[in-house]
Design a protein around this motif. Sequence first.
Motif, PDB file in Angstrom:
ATOM      1  N   GLY A 298       0.609  -0.986  -0.034  1.00  0.00           N
ATOM      2  CA  GLY A 298       0.025  -0.011   0.218  1.00  0.00           C
ATOM      3  C   GLY A 298       0.950   1.366   0.003  1.00  0.00           C
ATOM      4  N   ASP A 299       1.930   1.209   0.774  1.00  0.00           N
ATOM      5  CA  ASP A 299       2.728   2.403   0.791  1.00  0.00           C
ATOM      6  C   ASP A 299       3.320   2.870  -0.629  1.00  0.00           C
ATOM      7  OD1 ASP A 299       2.277   3.282   3.556  1.00  0.00           O
ATOM      8  OD2 ASP A 299       3.747   1.466   4.085  1.00  0.00           O
ATOM      9  N   THR A 300       3.886   1.966  -1.287  1.00  0.00           N
ATOM     10  CA  THR A 300       4.466   1.925  -2.555  1.00  0.00           C
ATOM     11  C   THR A 300       3.377   2.363  -3.603  1.00  0.00           C
ATOM     12  OG1 THR A 300       6.036   0.368  -2.166  1.00  0.00           O
ATOM     13  CG2 THR A 300       5.677   0.986  -4.523  1.00  0.00           C
ATOM     14  N   ALA A 301       2.045   2.044  -3.426  1.00  0.00           N
ATOM     15  CA  ALA A 301       1.121   2.023  -4.352  1.00  0.00           C
ATOM     16  C   ALA A 301       0.632   3.731  -4.075  1.00  0.00           C
ATOM     17  CB  ALA A 301      -0.178   1.458  -4.074  1.00  0.00           C
ATOM     18  N   LEU A 302       0.744   4.208  -3.110  1.00  0.00           N
ATOM     19  CA  LEU A 302       0.130   5.709  -2.743  1.00  0.00           C
ATOM     20  C   LEU A 302       1.247   6.508  -3.203  1.00  0.00           C
ATOM     21  CD1 LEU A 302      -1.176   5.436   1.105  1.00  0.00           C
ATOM     22  CD2 LEU A 302      -2.338   5.835  -1.089  1.00  0.00           C
ATOM     23  N   GLU A 303       2.634   6.170  -3.043  1.00  0.00           N
ATOM     24  CA  GLU A 303       3.656   6.850  -3.521  1.00  0.00           C
ATOM     25  C   GLU A 303       3.872   7.135  -5.097  1.00  0.00           C
ATOM     26  OE1 GLU A 303       7.480   4.970  -2.218  1.00  0.00           O
ATOM     27  OE2 GLU A 303       6.935   5.614  -0.215  1.00  0.00           O
ATOM     28  N   GLN A 304       3.440   5.994  -5.737  1.00  0.00           N
ATOM     29  CA  GLN A 304       3.347   6.090  -7.113  1.00  0.00           C
ATOM     30  C   GLN A 304       2.225   6.805  -7.634  1.00  0.00           C
ATOM     31  OE1 GLN A 304       4.972   1.633  -7.515  1.00  0.00           O
ATOM     32  NE2 GLN A 304       4.510   2.265  -9.435  1.00  0.00           N
ATOM     33  N   LEU A 305       1.040   6.597  -7.099  1.00  0.00           N
ATOM     34  CA  LEU A 305      -0.191   7.528  -7.293  1.00  0.00           C
ATOM     35  C   LEU A 305      -0.235   8.925  -7.152  1.00  0.00           C
ATOM     36  CD1 LEU A 305      -3.009   5.014  -5.519  1.00  0.00           C
ATOM     37  CD2 LEU A 305      -2.861   5.582  -7.981  1.00  0.00           C
ATOM     38  N   ALA A 306       0.981   9.224  -6.283  1.00  0.00           N
ATOM     39  CA  ALA A 306       1.034  10.520  -6.085  1.00  0.00           C
ATOM     40  C   ALA A 306       2.106  11.368  -7.102  1.00  0.00           C
ATOM     41  CB  ALA A 306       1.958  10.973  -4.861  1.00  0.00           C
ATOM     42  N   ILE A 307       2.667  10.653  -7.954  1.00  0.00           N
ATOM     43  CA  ILE A 307       3.597  11.345  -8.984  1.00  0.00           C
ATOM     44  C   ILE A 307       3.224  10.772 -10.166  1.00  0.00           C
ATOM     45  CG2 ILE A 307       5.496  11.336  -7.299  1.00  0.00           C
ATOM     46  CD1 ILE A 307       6.760   8.842  -8.715  1.00  0.00           C
ATOM     47  N   THR A 308       2.242   9.823 -10.596  1.00  0.00           N
ATOM     48  CA  THR A 308       2.023   9.357 -11.873  1.00  0.00           C
ATOM     49  C   THR A 308       0.487   9.384 -12.043  1.00  0.00           C
ATOM     50  OG1 THR A 308       3.953   7.793 -11.862  1.00  0.00           O
ATOM     51  CG2 THR A 308       2.133   7.500 -13.566  1.00  0.00           C
ATOM     52  N   ALA A 309       0.231   9.924 -13.138  1.00  0.00           N
ATOM     53  CA  ALA A 309      -1.455   9.923 -13.603  1.00  0.00           C
ATOM     54  C   ALA A 309      -1.819   8.556 -14.239  1.00  0.00           C
ATOM     55  CB  ALA A 309      -1.566  11.146 -14.472  1.00  0.00           C
ATOM     56  N   TYR A 310      -2.439   7.721 -13.234  1.00  0.00           N
ATOM     57  CA  TYR A 310      -2.795   6.498 -13.975  1.00  0.00           C
ATOM     58  C   TYR A 310      -4.433   6.662 -14.425  1.00  0.00           C
ATOM     59  CZ  TYR A 310       1.330   4.303 -11.902  1.00  0.00           C
ATOM     60  OH  TYR A 310       2.558   4.221 -11.649  1.00  0.00           O
ATOM     61  N   ASP A 311      -4.792   5.935 -15.336  1.00  0.00           N
ATOM     62  CA  ASP A 311      -6.086   5.813 -15.637  1.00  0.00           C
ATOM     63  C   ASP A 311      -6.907   4.970 -14.958  1.00  0.00           C
ATOM     64  OD1 ASP A 311      -5.547   7.297 -18.234  1.00  0.00           O
ATOM     65  OD2 ASP A 311      -4.475   5.940 -18.805  1.00  0.00           O
ATOM     66  N   VAL A 312      -6.294   3.778 -14.593  1.00  0.00           N
ATOM     67  CA  VAL A 312      -6.855   2.814 -13.733  1.00  0.00           C
ATOM     68  C   VAL A 312      -6.021   2.101 -12.810  1.00  0.00           C
ATOM     69  CG1 VAL A 312      -8.430   0.554 -13.623  1.00  0.00           C
ATOM     70  CG2 VAL A 312      -8.436   2.125 -15.850  1.00  0.00           C
ATOM     71  N   VAL A 313      -6.344   1.710 -11.709  1.00  0.00           N
ATOM     72  CA  VAL A 313      -5.584   0.840 -10.786  1.00  0.00           C
ATOM     73  C   VAL A 313      -6.297  -0.331 -10.440  1.00  0.00           C
ATOM     74  CG1 VAL A 313      -4.872   0.888  -8.260  1.00  0.00           C
ATOM     75  CG2 VAL A 313      -5.114   3.163  -9.428  1.00  0.00           C
TER      76      VAL A 313
ATOM     77  N   LEU B 244      -6.263  -3.048  -8.110  1.00  0.00           N
ATOM     78  CA  LEU B 244      -6.159  -3.180  -6.538  1.00  0.00           C
ATOM     79  C   LEU B 244      -6.590  -4.419  -5.806  1.00  0.00           C
ATOM     80  CD1 LEU B 244      -5.294  -1.354  -4.296  1.00  0.00           C
ATOM     81  CD2 LEU B 244      -7.653  -0.657  -4.274  1.00  0.00           C
ATOM     82  N   ASP B 245      -5.456  -5.018  -5.608  1.00  0.00           N
ATOM     83  CA  ASP B 245      -5.659  -6.220  -4.558  1.00  0.00           C
ATOM     84  C   ASP B 245      -6.215  -5.846  -3.330  1.00  0.00           C
ATOM     85  OD1 ASP B 245      -5.808  -8.955  -3.390  1.00  0.00           O
ATOM     86  OD2 ASP B 245      -3.815  -8.948  -3.149  1.00  0.00           O
ATOM     87  N   ARG B 246      -7.039  -6.401  -2.560  1.00  0.00           N
ATOM     88  CA  ARG B 246      -7.417  -5.929  -1.428  1.00  0.00           C
ATOM     89  C   ARG B 246      -6.717  -6.215  -0.053  1.00  0.00           C
ATOM     90  NH1 ARG B 246     -13.974  -6.709  -0.577  1.00  0.00           N
ATOM     91  NH2 ARG B 246     -13.641  -5.030   1.117  1.00  0.00           N
ATOM     92  N   ASP B 247      -5.977  -7.328  -0.162  1.00  0.00           N
ATOM     93  CA  ASP B 247      -5.252  -7.894   0.856  1.00  0.00           C
ATOM     94  C   ASP B 247      -3.914  -7.743   0.753  1.00  0.00           C
ATOM     95  OD1 ASP B 247      -7.540  -8.996   2.266  1.00  0.00           O
ATOM     96  OD2 ASP B 247      -7.531 -10.646   0.673  1.00  0.00           O
ATOM     97  N   ILE B 248      -3.158  -6.508   0.540  1.00  0.00           N
ATOM     98  CA  ILE B 248      -1.854  -6.215   0.271  1.00  0.00           C
ATOM     99  C   ILE B 248      -1.424  -5.546   1.848  1.00  0.00           C
ATOM    100  CG2 ILE B 248      -2.172  -5.496  -1.770  1.00  0.00           C
ATOM    101  CD1 ILE B 248      -2.277  -2.630  -1.258  1.00  0.00           C
ATOM    102  N   PRO B 249       0.005  -5.717   2.165  1.00  0.00           N
ATOM    103  CA  PRO B 249       0.718  -5.266   3.098  1.00  0.00           C
ATOM    104  C   PRO B 249       0.608  -3.821   3.215  1.00  0.00           C
ATOM    105  CG  PRO B 249       2.033  -6.774   2.142  1.00  0.00           C
ATOM    106  CD  PRO B 249       0.909  -6.299   0.968  1.00  0.00           C
ATOM    107  N   GLY B 250       0.781  -2.918   4.196  1.00  0.00           N
ATOM    108  CA  GLY B 250       0.726  -1.559   4.503  1.00  0.00           C
ATOM    109  C   GLY B 250      -0.794  -1.203   4.377  1.00  0.00           C
ATOM    110  N   PRO B 251      -1.242  -0.099   3.991  1.00  0.00           N
ATOM    111  CA  PRO B 251      -2.529   0.346   3.954  1.00  0.00           C
ATOM    112  C   PRO B 251      -3.087  -0.629   2.700  1.00  0.00           C
ATOM    113  CG  PRO B 251      -1.077   2.221   3.580  1.00  0.00           C
ATOM    114  CD  PRO B 251      -0.310   1.248   3.641  1.00  0.00           C
ATOM    115  N   ASN B 252      -4.496  -1.312   3.222  1.00  0.00           N
ATOM    116  CA  ASN B 252      -4.854  -2.355   2.496  1.00  0.00           C
ATOM    117  C   ASN B 252      -5.560  -1.747   1.278  1.00  0.00           C
ATOM    118  OD1 ASN B 252      -7.460  -1.665   3.384  1.00  0.00           O
ATOM    119  ND2 ASN B 252      -7.258  -3.036   5.091  1.00  0.00           N
ATOM    120  N   GLY B 253      -6.181  -2.616   0.439  1.00  0.00           N
ATOM    121  CA  GLY B 253      -6.882  -2.226  -0.718  1.00  0.00           C
ATOM    122  C   GLY B 253      -8.222  -1.140  -0.405  1.00  0.00           C
ATOM    123  N   ASP B 254      -8.790  -1.644   0.635  1.00  0.00           N
ATOM    124  CA  ASP B 254     -10.023  -0.853   1.043  1.00  0.00           C
ATOM    125  C   ASP B 254      -9.626   0.684   1.432  1.00  0.00           C
ATOM    126  OD1 ASP B 254     -11.638  -2.928   0.437  1.00  0.00           O
ATOM    127  OD2 ASP B 254     -12.181  -3.479   2.552  1.00  0.00           O
TER     128      ASP B 254
END
Length: 222
Positions: free
Chosen positions: A33-48, A50-60
């Motif tokens: 989750g932490d890596t996902a949030l970092e990448q979302l902050a710097i890159t404009a994605y069209d779709v994510v 998202l697996d729900r059961d991931i380490p760090g902040p979970n998918g929900d």
Amino acid sequence: MRVLIVEDELFLAEAIRDGLRLEAISADLAADGDTALEQLAITAYDVVVLDRDIPGPNGDEIARHLSEQTGAPRILMLTAADRLDDKASGFESGADDYLTKPFAMRELVLRLRALARRSTSSAPPIREFGGVRLDPFRREVYRDGRYIALTRKQFAVLEVLLSAGGGVISAEALLERAWDENADPFTNAVRITISTLRKRLGEPWVIETVPGVGYRMSEPAL
């Protein structure tokens, strides 16, 4: 289209990424989750994806975070939980779509394209400029009614240029939108792809180089 795959099972994440690349969809990976949030902050994605059961902040938690952001990417939630209550809670967290494991890659691709189409519903699904017609869903390109066979990368670059409607797109922006995060920023891949794409589309040239700035679609000279 550019997609972020948030999945902690590396084999599955890489399989999804490789499958999407075969469909000319750029995809990056995040294993927590932490890596996902970092990448979302710097890159404009069209779709994510998202697996729900991931380490760090979970998918929900990530879905709730994105649902509070203006212009956030669409969310396709991916999980093995297939009960109706599980799906309901996923949608309540902010998911736009829900796909249970195991799944067919073809279905994932169709759902991603549907989500991307929904996020740009104000834009025409078929892009046309200077006699070039691109259908992103049939994956077909025509020049003055003549079918043009393109490689996946040529198609992706042309789609980015057409979406700008004649605006200038820098080489860096093309690299970001048509390649993925592993692309070498000093590569000449953009220049080479533009050159081969011009030749495929034929004369008169419809892709113009703006020196020191980038590239754009231009109306052919009469």
